[in-house]
Design an enzyme around this catalytic site. Sequence first.
Site, mmCIF file in Angstrom:
data_model
loop_
_atom_site.group_PDB
_atom_site.id
_atom_site.type_symbol
_atom_site.label_atom_id
_atom_site.label_comp_id
_atom_site.label_asym_id
_atom_site.label_seq_id
_atom_site.Cartn_x
_atom_site.Cartn_y
_atom_site.Cartn_z
ATOM 1 N N HIS A 32 0.553 -1.084 -0.356
ATOM 2 C CA HIS A 32 -0.246 0.133 -0.099
ATOM 3 C C HIS A 32 0.825 1.129 -0.139
ATOM 4 C CE1 HIS A 32 -3.330 -2.703 -0.080
ATOM 5 N NE2 HIS A 32 -3.196 -3.224 2.137
ATOM 6 N N ASP A 57 -5.282 -7.488 -2.983
ATOM 7 C CA ASP A 57 -5.544 -8.090 -1.887
ATOM 8 C C ASP A 57 -6.682 -8.565 -1.623
ATOM 9 O OD1 ASP A 57 -5.624 -6.970 0.631
ATOM 10 O OD2 ASP A 57 -4.980 -4.723 0.196
#
Length: 448
Positions: A270, A321
């Site tokens: 991220h 994810d």
Amino acid sequence: MSLTAQTYWAEHAWLDTGVEQGVVIKTGTDGRIASVRKGAKKPPTGSVTLRGLTLPGLANAHSHAFHRALRGTVQQGEGTFWTWRDLMYGVADRLTPDSYFALARATYAEMALAGITAVGEFHYLHHAPGGAAYDNPNAMGEALIAAAAEAGIRITLLDTCYLSSGFGAPPSRHQLRFSDTTAERWAERAAGLKGDDTTRIGAAVHSVRAVPVDQLATVAAWADEREAPLHVHLSEQTAENDACVEAHGFTPTALLAEHGVLGPRTTAVHATHLTPGDIRLLGHSGTGVCMCPTTERDLADGIGPAPGLQRAGSPLSLGSDSHAVIDILEEARAMELDERLHTRTRGHWTAAQLLRAATADGHAALGWHDAGSIRAGALADLTSIALDTVRTAGPPPELAAETAVFAATNADVRDTVVGGRHIVREGAHQLVPDVGQALAEAVAALRG
């Protein structure tokens, strides 16, 4: 499993020289590419034809397999990352080794259908609800390894250290099954995991809020001793940044640097909310960054500084994810298009650069340095994208890479080859007969 040598003829293939027509790819009994020859106008006798554009296999560098059960169910109403997390914990509470295997097998089969040949599974569901160890302390991790094998893809199991609910706070009720209580006990358990030809074992720090500062070095040392990949969720939320500064006087990135977590084998996931100093620390240390745009926008996290990270020296990879969708082509496209919205300018990455993030750099982040390119000696992992669908028809062959990145979706994947094995043939999974049904059954079993 024994392999036979095979010859593939790719109508078009993306090589180091760009898009080439008529490429003969021979694979050996070792699951590697034996030779690559360009300029073959017709398929050789006995070869298998790969229509469209053949790419190196795609790498999904960040996955939480059990999040696949959340698709659709978390799109009602409003909320934040933190309210979404509460729903995620509800699914986590209901998983057993058997139900996790079933869900992961179906999820990894969906990945194979999307052209993914390797997944990085960020795994922290270690114990039974309440925190009691299973008789086999690695039952959950081994279920994931077995699931990937049955789905026909490679896995890097990133066994995750997760000890705290926040800076100085004990695990919550839901998090007890994540925790080994100390990093030393985590290391002892994780040492029992074994890799093989299609499995790598890596490590992960869940986040700076979940691993106390005095135990970060233990996780980093475990990975360093094994020369294993080390991943970490980093600065996904501004609340985590603020709490870290308040607790330690450092940003999360600076805290990781201070305790030896950053480096070329480390991937930060991220990295959405960074300071200029954070970007320099990541880049100058050679730490990779995995961007997960479809999840970051689904959870309203924000747009990370990917161009600045790459300029600073951080290789970029891509992950699905939370599996709001499983489509690495969409992740690649979204990284560019999100940045266009952010800056109101176009062309931050070429199609070739985005494909590299989706292939070679993604595999490297997972420890598969010999995957991600179509060349002699590389692992025989291939993905073919149709160029004649309603999404991809029209552009000339020389623009096939641009077509794949900016127009194609997972629905355009026709063939997936892993280690020379034809796992997906003409859009049909060869090992899991009905992936949709397998997903429906696995998710239904987890409904509360």
